[in-house]
Design a protein around this motif. Structure first.
Motif, PDB file in Angstrom:
ATOM      1  N   ALA A 172      24.108  17.821 -10.812  1.00 12.21           N
ATOM      2  CA  ALA A 172      22.453  16.980 -11.774  1.00 12.21           C
ATOM      3  C   ALA A 172      21.843  18.105 -11.432  1.00 12.21           C
ATOM      4  O   ALA A 172      20.574  18.114 -11.140  1.00 12.21           O
ATOM      5  N   SER A 173      22.080  19.173 -10.802  1.00  8.18           N
ATOM      6  CA  SER A 173      20.799  20.353 -10.074  1.00  8.18           C
ATOM      7  C   SER A 173      19.656  20.352 -11.356  1.00  8.18           C
ATOM      8  O   SER A 173      18.416  20.372 -11.463  1.00  8.18           O
ATOM      9  N   PHE A 174      20.125  20.043 -12.222  1.00  2.76           N
ATOM     10  CA  PHE A 174      19.385  20.643 -13.489  1.00  2.76           C
ATOM     11  C   PHE A 174      17.890  19.453 -13.886  1.00  2.76           C
ATOM     12  O   PHE A 174      17.521  19.333 -14.834  1.00  2.76           O
ATOM     13  N   ALA A 175      18.370  18.114 -13.547  1.00  2.90           N
ATOM     14  CA  ALA A 175      17.712  16.638 -14.073  1.00  2.90           C
ATOM     15  C   ALA A 175      16.760  17.098 -12.744  1.00  2.90           C
ATOM     16  O   ALA A 175      15.763  16.032 -12.488  1.00  2.90           O
ATOM     17  N   ALA A 176      16.967  17.325 -11.744  1.00  2.00           N
ATOM     18  CA  ALA A 176      15.962  17.075 -10.345  1.00  2.00           C
ATOM     19  C   ALA A 176      14.753  17.968 -10.888  1.00  2.00           C
ATOM     20  O   ALA A 176      14.483  18.773 -11.644  1.00  2.00           O
ATOM     21  N   PRO A 177      13.467  17.278 -10.554  1.00  2.00           N
ATOM     22  CA  PRO A 177      11.993  17.555 -10.279  1.00  2.00           C
ATOM     23  C   PRO A 177      12.107  18.899  -9.898  1.00  2.00           C
ATOM     24  O   PRO A 177      12.408  19.125  -9.053  1.00  2.00           O
ATOM     25  N   PRO A 178      10.431  19.314 -10.338  1.00  2.00           N
ATOM     26  CA  PRO A 178      10.244  20.755  -9.789  1.00  2.00           C
ATOM     27  C   PRO A 178       9.278  20.904  -8.292  1.00  2.00           C
ATOM     28  O   PRO A 178       9.495  19.721  -7.901  1.00  2.00           O
ATOM     29  N   SER A 179      10.271  21.634  -7.592  1.00  2.00           N
ATOM     30  CA  SER A 179      10.069  21.613  -6.369  1.00  2.00           C
ATOM     31  C   SER A 179       8.828  21.098  -5.086  1.00  2.00           C
ATOM     32  O   SER A 179       8.262  20.927  -4.445  1.00  2.00           O
ATOM     33  N   GLU A 180       8.046  21.940  -5.983  1.00  2.00           N
ATOM     34  CA  GLU A 180       6.600  21.791  -5.949  1.00  2.00           C
ATOM     35  C   GLU A 180       5.759  20.202  -6.906  1.00  2.00           C
ATOM     36  O   GLU A 180       4.797  20.754  -5.843  1.00  2.00           O
ATOM     37  N   VAL A 181       6.689  19.604  -6.241  1.00  2.00           N
ATOM     38  CA  VAL A 181       6.032  17.936  -6.707  1.00  2.00           C
ATOM     39  C   VAL A 181       5.578  17.565  -5.899  1.00  2.00           C
ATOM     40  O   VAL A 181       7.092  17.354  -5.058  1.00  2.00           O
ATOM     41  N   GLU A 182       4.741  16.831  -5.274  1.00  2.00           N
ATOM     42  CA  GLU A 182       4.689  15.903  -4.187  1.00  2.00           C
ATOM     43  C   GLU A 182       3.592  15.151  -4.239  1.00  2.00           C
ATOM     44  O   GLU A 182       3.447  14.351  -5.195  1.00  2.00           O
ATOM     45  N   VAL A 183       4.259  14.104  -2.954  1.00  2.00           N
ATOM     46  CA  VAL A 183       3.677  12.783  -3.698  1.00  2.00           C
ATOM     47  C   VAL A 183       2.749  12.278  -2.199  1.00  2.00           C
ATOM     48  O   VAL A 183       3.730  12.411  -0.971  1.00  2.00           O
ATOM     49  N   ARG A 184       1.843  11.757  -1.622  1.00  2.00           N
ATOM     50  CA  ARG A 184       0.998  11.407  -0.729  1.00  2.00           C
ATOM     51  C   ARG A 184       1.723  10.237  -0.085  1.00  2.00           C
ATOM     52  O   ARG A 184       2.446   9.302  -0.167  1.00  2.00           O
ATOM     53  N   PRO A 185       2.243   9.958   0.733  1.00  2.00           N
ATOM     54  CA  PRO A 185       2.289   8.820   2.231  1.00  2.00           C
ATOM     55  C   PRO A 185       1.646   8.001   1.272  1.00  2.00           C
ATOM     56  O   PRO A 185       2.520   6.245   1.444  1.00  2.00           O
ATOM     57  N   GLN A 186       0.343   7.636   0.879  1.00  2.72           N
ATOM     58  CA  GLN A 186      -0.283   6.525   0.517  1.00  2.72           C
ATOM     59  C   GLN A 186       1.158   5.298  -0.337  1.00  2.72           C
ATOM     60  O   GLN A 186       0.946   4.600  -0.845  1.00  2.72           O
ATOM     61  N   GLU A 187       1.340   6.653  -1.424  1.00  2.00           N
ATOM     62  CA  GLU A 187       1.842   5.889  -2.367  1.00  2.00           C
ATOM     63  C   GLU A 187       2.899   6.513  -2.044  1.00  2.00           C
ATOM     64  O   GLU A 187       3.845   5.280  -2.703  1.00  2.00           O
ATOM     65  N   VAL A 188       4.030   6.914  -1.047  1.00  2.00           N
ATOM     66  CA  VAL A 188       5.120   6.023  -1.212  1.00  2.00           C
ATOM     67  C   VAL A 188       5.335   5.127  -0.035  1.00  2.00           C
ATOM     68  O   VAL A 188       6.963   4.031  -0.397  1.00  2.00           O
ATOM     69  N   ALA A 189       4.220   4.843   0.727  1.00  2.00           N
ATOM     70  CA  ALA A 189       3.968   3.212   1.775  1.00  2.00           C
ATOM     71  C   ALA A 189       3.693   2.431   0.400  1.00  2.00           C
ATOM     72  O   ALA A 189       4.062   1.630   0.002  1.00  2.00           O
ATOM     73  N   MET A 190       2.674   2.655  -1.050  1.00  2.00           N
ATOM     74  CA  MET A 190       2.830   1.457  -2.186  1.00  2.00           C
ATOM     75  C   MET A 190       3.782   0.703  -2.424  1.00  2.00           C
ATOM     76  O   MET A 190       4.688  -0.146  -2.581  1.00  2.00           O
ATOM     77  N   ALA A 191       4.465   2.128  -2.942  1.00  2.00           N
ATOM     78  CA  ALA A 191       6.689   1.962  -3.339  1.00  2.00           C
ATOM     79  C   ALA A 191       6.927   0.617  -2.790  1.00  2.00           C
ATOM     80  O   ALA A 191       8.361   1.110  -2.821  1.00  2.00           O
ATOM     81  N   GLU A 192       7.313   1.661  -1.332  1.00  2.00           N
ATOM     82  CA  GLU A 192       7.918   1.310  -0.700  1.00  2.00           C
ATOM     83  C   GLU A 192       7.756  -0.708   0.031  1.00  2.00           C
ATOM     84  O   GLU A 192       8.541  -1.766  -0.623  1.00  2.00           O
ATOM     85  N   SER A 193       6.501  -1.149  -0.197  1.00  2.00           N
ATOM     86  CA  SER A 193       6.110  -2.195  -0.611  1.00  2.00           C
ATOM     87  C   SER A 193       5.949  -3.142  -1.869  1.00  2.00           C
ATOM     88  O   SER A 193       6.857  -3.788  -1.621  1.00  2.00           O
TER      89      SER A 193
END
Length: 326
Positions: A172-193
């Motif tokens: 599945a490694s071909f489908a993984a997003p580039p390693s340099e892509v990052e998300v902010r903690p606020q975005e993760v918190a909103m996704a969790e919500s």
């Protein structure tokens, strides 16, 4: 229901005779290939390219082309007599925690039924697996093919689920997003919500095949000569998400609206810092008002004292002339 396999489960020195039944069935609307001009059925004939004759299905065998071009022919009897130890035995290899088996390996599911006097050892294995939380990894040959499988309890029966071999699962490694892509903690918190808003227990009865239902509506209309009602207009295609936080907030609000809940709960949680910042100046203003009130009170007191002093001076002046005239 027709059993597709009969054999036994080898559980240590315990043998459990079983019958195997397909546990699932795929439901779909069946179509036939027809000539669009007149609706005539399209049929395929099995023609032998060597002699040009049509071949009956019962005369068809399996052939494997050898490197030199020769064809090795395997009949139904050859396939039935393959030297496999698992041809009639479900061989238990080991026991592993159920959560360690990735669902991607699961292929097909079958119910096992105790055959003859095997009810007691069947119940013994079922209850032992349930109490330990373990899944039995087994080998079994179904439909002339050996497969890795897992054996686990479901309600009151044992379920055999065949699995893919490791080399059948693609990397599945071909489908993984580039390693340099990052998300902010606020975005993760909103996704969790958003996840928490839709969190519930699994109930398959809540879900339905809308595609099959739509096809049945069209076929019913065709059969009765009615016109199919046009569906509601589809939502416009969405472009690239520019503001991820705004899109997540809108998703949370929409999910809450569909569930009849008040919207904005997640927004209040995510924006509490901003609201606190807005309240701070109000406190500062209140703090400014306190000295102002104190200064006003002091000014009033000063005025009263001055008025009192003036009155006393006036009274003293009035008394002095009175004494001189006497």
């Amino acid at each position: 229901m027709q059993a597709i396999w009969k054999g036994s489960v080898s559980f240590g020195l315990v043998t459990i005779p079983v019958k195997v039944y397909a546990a699932t069935q795929e439901k779909d609307v069946a179509f036939r290939q027809v000539h669009a001009a007149d609706g005539g059925r399209i049929r395929y004939r099995r023609i032998c390219e060597a002699d040009g004759e049509e071949v009956a299905y019962s005369d068809i065998a399996k052939g494997y082309e050898l490197p030199d071009g020769e064809m090795a022919i395997l009949t139904a009897d050859d396939m039935a007599d393959l030297p496999l130890p698992t041809r009639h035995v479900v061989e238990v290899l080991e026991f592993v925690p159920a959560e360690e088996i990735d669902p991607i390996y699961v292929s097909r599911s079958y119910y096992l039924q105790a055959d003859g006097p095997a009810a007691k050892p069947y119940v013994l294995l079922r209850d032992a697996l349930r109490r330990t939380g373990q899944t039995a990894l087994v080998k079994v040959a179904l439909r002339n093919r050996e497969a890795l499988a897992m054996l686990r309890p479901k309600d009151d029966v044992l379920v055999l689920q065949t699995m893919l071999w490791p080399d059948e699962v693609r990397d599945a490694s071909f489908a993984a997003p580039p390693s340099e892509v990052e998300v902010r903690p606020q975005e993760v918190a909103m996704a969790e919500s958003y996840i928490q808003t839709l969190e519930t227990s699994f109930d398959p009865e809540r879900y339905h095949d809308e595609y099959r239902a739509a096809l049945e509506v069209v076929l019913e209309a065709k059969a009765t000569g009615h016109e199919v009602e046009a569906p509601a207009a589809a939502a416009p295609a969405r472009g690239e998400v520019v503001d991820l936080m705004a899109a997540l907030q809108a998703s949370v609000d929409e999910a809450r609206r569909q569930r009849g809940e008040s919207t904005g709960g997640a927004g209040r949680a995510a924006g509490s810092g901003a609201k606190s910042a807005k309240k701070a100046p109000a406190k500062k203003t209140a703090a400014k008002k306190a000295p102002a009130k104190k200064a006003a009170a002091k000014k009033t007191t000063t005025k009263k004292a001055a008025a009192k002093k003036t009155s006393a001076k006036t009274a003293k002046t009035a008394k002095t002339p009175a004494r001189k005239s006497a």
